[in-house]
Design a protein around this motif. Sequence first.
Motif: not given
Length: 362
Positions: A238-239, A259-261, A314-319
């Motif tokens: 998150a951070f 996604e690549q970031d 992974p990014l979608k889950v984290a967002i």
Amino acid sequence: MTDFSVLLLDDEPTWLALHESRLKQARLVCHPTQDAKEAIKIAKTNPSLKFALIDEILYVTPIPVVEEQREMQRWQGSGVIREIVAQRSDIQIIVVTAAAVSRSKGDNQLFRRETAKLRRQKGVIDIIHKSDIQEDPEGSYKWLIDLLKKPALSIKADVVTPKVMIGLGYTKEVHKAMAEQMGIARKQFLPIAPLLEKGGQRILDEFWQKATEKSVLLEMPGSKKLDRLHGIKPESSAFNILAFLAQKTEKQIQVIIREQDYHFSRRQSRKQTSELPEYEPLAVQDYTFGYDTDGRRGLRSGVQIEGKLSQNSPLKVAIHRLSRQLSEFNLGPASQLFSYELENGGYHPNFELGIVLYAVVD
């Protein structure tokens, strides 16, 4: 006169009269009351009401001089706020409190925690301490009236959202040197923009590496006070997402994360205790497929072919997780905090971000 009115709730008649007098001088229409139940009724039935000034602790009136004889009202400030917000999400609330000062007993860290807790209630746009009003009534009421009269607040029905700031902490000596380098007065929090203007965007990476500590702060729209969000740790995903977006904001480039970031560590899956037996591919194929009476080959009855499982990125889950965290801090509904931009293939925050520099307290 303005086209909106303000609800005033305080159990002490002296404070109630003072609030009303000051706001009326500013040509604001007020609805004062000492009773929590009546305040809830006014909020529910008066469509002109756009703001509410609500005391945190409410006693049954008249309040006895002897503290042991005092009785609390059924609805306290937080309960009144919840009831109002449940019915009128357009009403924006400022909490008035003396309790945060008394509960902290001179402990500055505890005072900040108590203040932050009040400010994060849903529907609350900021707070004001009675001690501040007593010390500087002119300045305190000017701040309050300016907040109420802001066009963005009085015209729009949506509650103003706070701003998320990434804080970079340094020693007092470094903090002082940075203030001198920027040519501005030394304050608790310093903006990073002047440094970027002088040293270019590369300087941000240098300051990021030199920071003694990092944190996530929440800036309220009225007073611009900053509260630390202890629930988001610097080593968390998150951070990392917020920090990446905040750096883009300060560098004045497109504020989006793709996604690549997003760099993350996959969770290790539990090791299987037994290995799957090996099958003869032709035997499996013969069992799976058969021929019907017309001689046509097809899938045998009762057999299902396992398709490829669709997995979230992974990014979608984290967002999604980050949105839920931020919604708990009253930043807004989780579903509205980020937007997915199909054209750019990334997520764009629907709230403001930034970076501030501060001195680490020993």
